[in-house]
Design an enzyme around this catalytic site. Structure first.
Site, short mmCIF file in Angstrom:
data_model
loop_
_atom_site.label_atom_id
_atom_site.label_comp_id
_atom_site.label_asym_id
_atom_site.label_seq_id
_atom_site.Cartn_x
_atom_site.Cartn_y
_atom_site.Cartn_z
CD GLU A 372 -0.99 -12.75 -6.99
OE1 GLU A 372 -2.21 -12.60 -7.11
OE2 GLU A 372 -0.30 -13.45 -7.75
CD GLU A 376 0.02 -8.39 8.29
OE1 GLU A 376 0.21 -8.76 7.10
OE2 GLU A 376 0.56 -8.95 9.25
N1 CAA Z 1 -11.58 -3.64 -8.04
C1 CAA Z 1 -11.80 -2.52 -8.74
N2 CAA Z 1 -11.50 -1.27 -8.28
C2 CAA Z 1 -10.95 -1.20 -7.05
C3 CAA Z 1 -10.67 -2.34 -6.26
C4 CAA Z 1 -11.01 -3.61 -6.80
N3 CAA Z 1 -10.77 -4.72 -6.12
N4 CAA Z 1 -10.10 -1.96 -5.10
C5 CAA Z 1 -10.03 -0.61 -5.12
N5 CAA Z 1 -10.55 -0.17 -6.32
C6 CAA Z 1 -10.68 1.24 -6.74
C7 CAA Z 1 -11.49 2.03 -5.69
O1 CAA Z 1 -12.87 1.93 -5.96
C8 CAA Z 1 -10.96 3.43 -5.91
O2 CAA Z 1 -11.62 3.98 -7.04
P1 CAA Z 1 -11.85 5.58 -7.25
O3 CAA Z 1 -10.69 6.04 -8.00
O4 CAA Z 1 -13.10 5.64 -8.06
O5 CAA Z 1 -11.97 6.21 -5.91
C9 CAA Z 1 -9.50 3.19 -6.28
O6 CAA Z 1 -9.40 1.85 -6.74
C10 CAA Z 1 -8.56 3.38 -5.12
O7 CAA Z 1 -8.93 2.48 -4.10
P2 CAA Z 1 -8.51 2.69 -2.59
O8 CAA Z 1 -8.83 4.11 -2.19
O9 CAA Z 1 -9.09 1.60 -1.80
O10 CAA Z 1 -6.91 2.58 -2.70
P3 CAA Z 1 -5.81 2.55 -1.57
O11 CAA Z 1 -4.66 3.36 -2.05
O12 CAA Z 1 -6.40 2.85 -0.23
O13 CAA Z 1 -5.28 1.02 -1.63
C11 CAA Z 1 -5.14 -1.26 -1.01
C12 CAA Z 1 -6.03 -0.03 -1.30
C13 CAA Z 1 -6.15 -2.37 -0.73
C14 CAA Z 1 -4.25 -1.06 0.17
C15 CAA Z 1 -4.32 -1.61 -2.28
O14 CAA Z 1 -3.31 -0.66 -2.50
C16 CAA Z 1 -3.69 -2.99 -2.22
O15 CAA Z 1 -4.35 -3.98 -2.55
N6 CAA Z 1 -2.41 -3.06 -1.82
C17 CAA Z 1 -1.66 -4.33 -1.89
C18 CAA Z 1 -0.97 -4.41 -3.20
C19 CAA Z 1 -0.64 -5.82 -3.56
O16 CAA Z 1 -1.41 -6.73 -3.39
N7 CAA Z 1 0.54 -6.00 -4.12
C20 CAA Z 1 0.95 -7.28 -4.58
C21 CAA Z 1 1.85 -7.10 -5.73
S1 CAA Z 1 1.57 -8.20 -7.02
C22 CAA Z 1 2.42 -9.60 -6.66
O17 CAA Z 1 2.70 -9.94 -5.56
C23 CAA Z 1 2.57 -10.31 -7.93
C24 CAA Z 1 3.58 -11.34 -8.03
O18 CAA Z 1 4.65 -11.14 -8.60
C25 CAA Z 1 3.18 -12.71 -7.62
#
Ligand code: CAA
Length: 392
Positions: A372, A376
């Site tokens: 999740e 980092e």
């Molecule tokens: N809530 C709502 N919208 C959000 C948001 C949030 N928390 N975070 C970002 N957004 C929106 C932004 O406002 C942006 O909107 P626009 O289209 O209007 O511009 C859009 O989303 C894109 O945001 P970013 O430009 O910040 O996106 P990014 O590509 O730079 O990625 C990141 C940001 C934080 C690195 C994200 O990709 C991330 O969280 N990565 C980690 C993924 C993760 O946690 N994976 C876990 C998998 S699930 C898992 O582990 C489940 C399981 O089985 C237990």
């Protein structure tokens, strides 16, 4: 033991669910946890019982099969379950804060009735499929495609590391519907695990949370009816991120539970175990570890309960609670790792042996710094929110 001010914040309802989860975990999960871990077997029976107790839909209103309680109640119950077994905690957190939350927040009335009711009541299991073999932290860079053809979307691609994957009935799946739009071309769907073309991989062999079933998924021309689209086309990435905000509070609660289990075992052991003619807690090298563990746990608790309150407030204001959720997950997961490490060190050989659950806490703690969103990624989210700069 010192009682902290938080205790006074809790309502009778909060104490009731915390006590119920504590009792259930002790009576039903504790006797089987080590065995399921050893056999890497999904604990279907105890999971169904957790559903009957209302633990699979704590925040889901009663009319949709849930317990109708708040986020703090969810955190308190998940903490107690994870204190006894983090694998049960993972299963519970995916059902509550990834699957049910996604549909309760972004779903239609029909979707809530069809999918949340069975999962919240423990009749069915949910999962959340975002990660792919070649995109984890860089979640928007997915290759899975969904192409609309009349009344269906045709889904092709693969997902990886899907918790509950081998056993889940229903999945929230994210797929690219318009690749040219990048993250704005991603759409979310609810997919049933028995639909033609849906293939589950073998259960992954993992360091920890071994009783939770993780696998790859493959989609070969899976036809998804249009009514199973979750939200609008192109809204999928925002749904994924918003749902992860909720999920990260769950992982913080899970980590807090692991840390507390490691701490409580250590606090008792340093009073009993003798070396050089006195309890080992009288040696500064050991006593100070106890002090550090306790202090970090209470700081992690403050951040985790604060994130739960922020999410509760957001239900009325619509504000994001991204910052609170990421800080809680970052600190609580590192606290779990620290406390599990210290517990093994304090217990010495016994901490390394499978005779005690200490080595399991150590193996289970690590995942909380990874899934999740890694530590980092939490730092990246926090730094971006605090500075307004787009660091990568
Ligand atoms: N809530 C709502 N919208 C959000 C948001 C949030 N928390 N975070 C970002 N957004 C929106 C932004 O406002 C942006 O909107 P626009 O289209 O209007 O511009 C859009 O989303 C894109 O945001 P970013 O430009 O910040 O996106 P990014 O590509 O730079 O990625 C990141 C940001 C934080 C690195 C994200 O990709 C991330 O969280 N990565 C980690 C993924 C993760 O946690 N994976 C876990 C998998 S699930 C898992 O582990 C489940 C399981 O089985 C237990």
């Amino acid at each position: 033991m010192a009682r902290l001010a938080f205790e006074h914040l809790l309502s009778d309802e909060h104490r009731m669910i915390r006590d119920a989860a504590r009792e259930f975990a002790q009576e039903v999960i504790a006797p089987v946890a080590a065995q399921f871990d050893k056999e890497e077997r999904f604990p279907l029976e105890t999971v169904r019982k957790m559903g009957e107790m209302g633990f699979m839909g704590i925040e889901v209103p009663e009319e949709y099969g849930g317990a109708g309680m708040d986020t703090l109640a969810y955190v308190l119950a998940l903490e107690e379950i994870s204190k006894v077994d983090a694998a049960h905690g993972t299963i519970m957190s995916v059902n509550n804060s990834l699957f049910n939350y996604a549909i309760m927040t972004f779903g239609t009335e029909e979707q809530k009735r069809k999918y949340v009711v069975p999962v919240a009541s423990g009749q069915a299991i949910g999962a959340y499929a975002l990660t792919e073999p070649s995109s984890g932290s860089d979640a928007a860079n997915m290759r899975t495609r969904a192409v609309r053809k009349g009344d269906v979307y045709v889904l092709n691609g693969r997902k990886a590391w899907i918790t509950n994957g081998t056993v889940a009935d229903y999945f929230i799946v994210f797929a690219m519907t318009d690749p040219e739009k990048g993250h704005r071309g991603i759409t979310a769907f609810i997919v049933e695990g028995n639909w033609p073309g849906f293939v589950r991989g073998k259960q992954e062999e993992k360091l920890g949370i071994r009783a939770s079933a993780t696998c790859e998924l493959a989609f070969n021309d899976v036809e998804i009816p249009v009514e199973n689209r979750l939200g609008e086309e192109g809204q999928g990435f925002k749904i994924a991120m918003a749902v992860l905000d909720a999920g990260r509070i769950g992982i913080a609660a899970q980590a807090l539970g692991i840390a507390e289990a490691a701490y409580e075992a250590s606090r008792q052991y340093v009073q009993e175990r003798q070396a050089f003619g006195k309890p080992i807690g009288e040696f500064q090298g050991t006593g100070f570890k106890i002090a550090d563990m306790k202090t970090r746990i209470e700081a992690a608790r403050a951040l985790t309960y604060n994130a739960a309150l922020a999410k509760e407030r957001a239900k009325k204001t619509g504000e994001r609670y991204t910052l609170e959720a990421s800080m809680a997950k970052l600190f609580a997961s590192e606290t779990a790792m620290f406390c599990a490490w210290a517990a093994v060190q304090i217990h010495g050989g016994m901490g390394y042996s499978r005779e005690l659950p200490i080595e399991r806490y150590f193996r289970d703690a690590k995942i909380t710094e990874i899934y999740e969103g890694t530590s980092e990624i939490q730092c990246l989210v926090i730094a971006r929110m605090e500075t307004g700069l787009r660091m990568l």
